[in-house]
Design an enzyme around this catalytic site. Structure first.
Site, mmCIF file in Angstrom:
data_model
loop_
_atom_site.group_PDB
_atom_site.id
_atom_site.type_symbol
_atom_site.label_atom_id
_atom_site.label_comp_id
_atom_site.label_asym_id
_atom_site.label_seq_id
_atom_site.Cartn_x
_atom_site.Cartn_y
_atom_site.Cartn_z
ATOM 1 N N SER A 402 0.941 -1.194 -0.021
ATOM 2 C CA SER A 402 0.114 0.110 -0.141
ATOM 3 C C SER A 402 0.788 1.243 -0.079
ATOM 4 O O SER A 402 0.262 2.437 -0.275
ATOM 5 C CB SER A 402 -0.870 0.209 1.374
ATOM 6 O OG SER A 402 -1.406 -1.165 1.712
ATOM 7 N N HIS A 423 -2.494 -2.874 -6.296
ATOM 8 C CA HIS A 423 -2.736 -2.425 -4.848
ATOM 9 C C HIS A 423 -4.197 -2.469 -4.742
ATOM 10 O O HIS A 423 -5.105 -1.498 -5.215
ATOM 11 C CB HIS A 423 -2.615 -0.971 -4.527
ATOM 12 C CG HIS A 423 -2.930 -0.740 -3.155
ATOM 13 N ND1 HIS A 423 -3.022 0.879 -3.019
ATOM 14 C CD2 HIS A 423 -2.809 -1.293 -1.956
ATOM 15 C CE1 HIS A 423 -3.426 0.755 -1.528
ATOM 16 N NE2 HIS A 423 -3.442 -0.192 -1.190
ATOM 17 N N ASN A 473 -3.594 6.626 -0.530
ATOM 18 C CA ASN A 473 -3.140 6.762 0.902
ATOM 19 C C ASN A 473 -2.177 7.889 0.873
ATOM 20 O O ASN A 473 -2.263 8.388 1.998
ATOM 21 C CB ASN A 473 -2.472 5.311 1.163
ATOM 22 C CG ASN A 473 -3.411 4.165 1.563
ATOM 23 O OD1 ASN A 473 -4.625 4.492 1.540
ATOM 24 N ND2 ASN A 473 -2.967 3.060 1.401
#
Ligand code: 3H9
Length: 681
Positions: A402, A423, A473
């Site tokens: 990630s 991912h 993220n």
């Protein structure tokens, strides 16, 4: 645009506007012409209208919306078809959607192939059927069935359409359709106009429908307007009903929700395209997939392939971990079957394709291997150097990391061109998003195969370059930092979360932290307390899984405010010498959402994302950004980039030392241009 054939006395009109026979202005113009000519041609007894290619029609040309009133003309076209003195039969195959179905409703009769689907999905674009659909459909099939189709936007099968009277008869398949339609047309005596019927509603039907679907309707404008329009069909003569429909349509079309939803439609399709790659690139064949790690991610990832009929070899280090992983996959499949979404046979079929093993060498015959172990660079490097020695030549090697660098991982192999990131988001068998990470050396065919494969297993793939956290993220990082800072300065976790949920996010930053695990990435030393998070973790407040995090949870995981957390926050403020102040909702928006936009602009500027709309797709599918607000980058442009820059500059003192404004954001704001225009300069 159109082709016509005269079959003795029947005129066949074929729509030809690939790829979806969208009803753009040229096609509409051509149709007006042939319908008019047919009226005065004594040889023509009846007309058959069908589509060339894969489908009847995908509806109005959405690209024309908002330009020069270009959507004008479709309602008039439907009226013209309906007014034809000679019977008109719509012959439907594939799909008839939106304006396509409205054209069919203007026709006097409808015949469809058994596998056709018919629908009015306008509501998903934030509008309503604006070419008579809201007035004719309830007249033809009744108010209740029409509400389902119009307000919820769900298409129906041809069989259901036959049951409700939406179509008059079925044809076996596409090859029999044209001749069946022509034969049918020959039997007709004259036109039969839907607008001459009347629609009546049983008492309370609208109120009941609204109550049953209250959650789906939520704060959306379009479903409400759809209900209002259908109601008008039961109360007003056709002419006035059509005028009311037009009025509502125009209002919705000009609104921000529809702009956002149309943006999402095109953004999703643009995301599938990889800049600089030839369209006809040869893909690598993927017959078997290997997955390393049978934990939550590895198991979820495997299920996607199994469900799509692709065999999976799953590898673990210990038998008990492997058994646990396989048992969880079975439990998840059984739960889906219990909800009636899979048959027992399908479950067995999927699990029959799974090959669980402790033998790493079993990955040798896989065409793609996905590593899904925990986030540790050394462990990943070790796995990839082992993979390099055993994987067959040409096999694709992927990491589900990630955050970590795909380039660094690829560098331990002798085949960095075969390495990419895939991912998946948790739970991987449910969440649609996959960030397909293009390493510096990833070969074009590897990237293209990764994208195509993700689509094959029902995912929405988006290309990302390599950076810490990739696109999604990475944008969470400043949001979380600011959310925590706001709490120290005087807000409560509840305040911050409420602003996010009122905005339309499924949960706020602290609710998300509790769900994901407050302890993710924690140093695990209860004596070392340097942050709010450390303090929570030291007390085993690790989130929902321990029944306590930023909130307290009961046995049914229902959250409530925590006095313990309030105390921890207060202690921290005192330690840091912070005097709490009142924090407004606007400040929460600025410091959490605008900072995210700022990070998105940096991501675009660094060419980590190919285009601003890719970032939006990631936030829609990975984090539940409300579709009717487009996505962070679209929303930012709607709010105004200059306003965002001003607000961030005003918050500068609170944003901290490390905060820098994206030069791209500043430039776009100053010049009044879009993110994509700015990035192209
Ligand atoms: C409407 O009808 C309003 C009226 O009520 C009132 C007016 C007054 N327009 O999805 P795909 C493009 S609103 C323009 O990958 P598939 C699409 O962008 C309309 N373009 O194919 C893509 O372009 P590109 C109501 C359209 O086979 C290409 O076609 N109708 C339109 O997977 C291929 O699309 C809808 O909401 C359009 N209407 O699926 C239906 N539709 O290649 C919207 C598609 O450049 N369409 N394009 O990326 C769909 O749901 C699917 O496209 C469909 C085909 C099921 C038809």
């Amino acid at each position: 645009m159109i082709e016509t054939h005269l079959h003795t006395d029947i005129l066949e009109i074929v729509l030809q506007n690939p790829p979806v026979n969208a009803l753009g202005s040229d096609l509409r113009g051509a149709l007006f012409g042939v319908i008019a000519a047919a009226q005065t041609n004594p040889d023509v007894k009846a007309i058959v209208l069908r589509g060339a290619g894969k489908l009847f029609s995908g509806g109005a040309d959405i690209k024309e919306f908002g330009k020069l009133q270009a959507e004008q003309g479709l309602p008039e076209l439907v009226d013209t078809i309906e007014a034809s003195a000679k019977p008109v039969v719509a012959a439907i195959h594939g799909t008839a959607l939106g304006g396509g179905l409205e054209i069919a409703l203007g026709c006097h009769y409808r015949i469809a192939t058994a596998d056709a689907r018919l629908g009015l999905p306008e509501v998903t674009l934030g509008i309503l059927p604006g070419a008579g659909g809201t007035q004719r459909l309830p007249r033809l099939i009744g108010v209740e069935a029409a509400l389902e189709m119009i307000v919820l936007g769900n298409p129906v099968s041809a069989t259901r359409a036959l049951e409700t009277g939406l179509v008059d008869r079925l044809s076996e398949n596409q090859s029999s359709l044209a001749s069946d339609a022509i034969d049918f047309a020959r039997t007709l005596n004259g036109p039969r106009r839907t607008s001459e019927l009347s629609a009546s509603a049983p008492a309370g039907v609208f109120e009941q429908f609204q109550a049953t679907n209250a959650r789906k309707i939520g704060k959306l404008d379009a479903p409400r307007a759809c209900i209002e329009a259908v109601k008008a069909a039961t109360e007003l003569p056709i002419k006035e009903g059509l005028a009311k429909e037009r009025d509502l349509f125009v209002k919705l079309l000009g609104g921000d929700q529809s702009k956002a939803l149309r943006h999402v439609f095109f953004a999703e399709r643009a995301a599938a395209k990889i800049d600089g790659l030839p369209k006809d690139i040869q893909l690598r064949p993927i017959g078997r997939v290997g997955v390393i790690g049978a934990g939550t991610m590895g198991g979820g990832i495997s299920m996607n392939f199994l469900s799509a009929g692709i065999p999976v070899t799953i590898v673990e280090m210990q038998q008990d971990a492997l058994d646990r992983g396989v048992a969880t996959m079975r439990k998840n499949y059984d739960a889906t079957a219990a909800k009636g979404r899979l048959t027992g046979e399908q479950v067995e079929q999927a699990l029959g394709l799974l090959d669980p093993t402790l033998d790493f060498d079993a990955l040798a015959d896989c065409d793609l291997v996905i590593e899904a172990v925990y986030e540790n660079m050394d462990v990943k490097k070790d796995i990839f150097s082992r993979l390099d020695t055993i994987a067959k030549p040409g096999a694709m090697l992927a990491s589900n990391t990630s955050y970590l660098s795909i380039d660094e991982i690829a560098a331990v192999t002798r085949r960095p061109q075969d390495v990419l990131g895939l991912h998946f988001f948790s739970p991987a068998n449910v969440m649609k998003l996959v960030e397909v990470v293009r390493g510096e050396k990833t070969a074009p065919d590897v990237l293209a195969t990764g994208m195509a494969l993700a689509r094959k297993i029902g995912k929405v793939p988006v290309v990302s370059g390599v950076c810490y956290g990739f696109i999604g993220n990475r944008m969470l990082i400043p949001r979380q930092e600011q959310a925590t800072a706001l709490v120290l300065e005087g807000a409560t976790p509840e305040d911050v979360d409420r602003v996010h949920t009122e905005f339309g996010m499924p949960m706020g930053p602290f609710q998300m932290a509790d769900l994901a695990g407050v302890d993710i990435g924690w140093h695990r030393d209860p004596e070392r307390i340097e942050s709010l998070r450390d303090a929570l973790c030291a007390q085993k407040r690790w989130g929902q899984k321990t029944g306590a995090g930023f909130y307290d949870y009961d046995e049914r995981r229902k959250p409530s405010s925590s006095p313990v957390v309030a105390e921890i926050i207060e202690d921290f403020r005192q330690k840091e010498g912070i005097v709490p102040r009142t924090i407004s909702d606007e400040e929460i928006i600025t410091r959490t959402l605008y900072t995210m936009v700022n990070e998105g602009a940096k991501i675009l500027d660094e060419a980590i994302a190919q285009r601003a709309s890719d970032i939006d797709v990631i936030w829609n599918y990975g984090y539940g950004w409300p579709r009717h607000k487009g996505g962070p980058m679209f929303w930012a442009e709607l709010v105004g980039l200059a306003h965002i820059v001003d607000a961030l500059e005003q918050s500068r003192a609170q944003l901290g030392e490390a905060f820098t404004l994206s030069p791209l954001l500043k430039r776009c704001a100053a010049e009044g241009i879009s993110f994509d225009e700015g990035a192209r300069q």
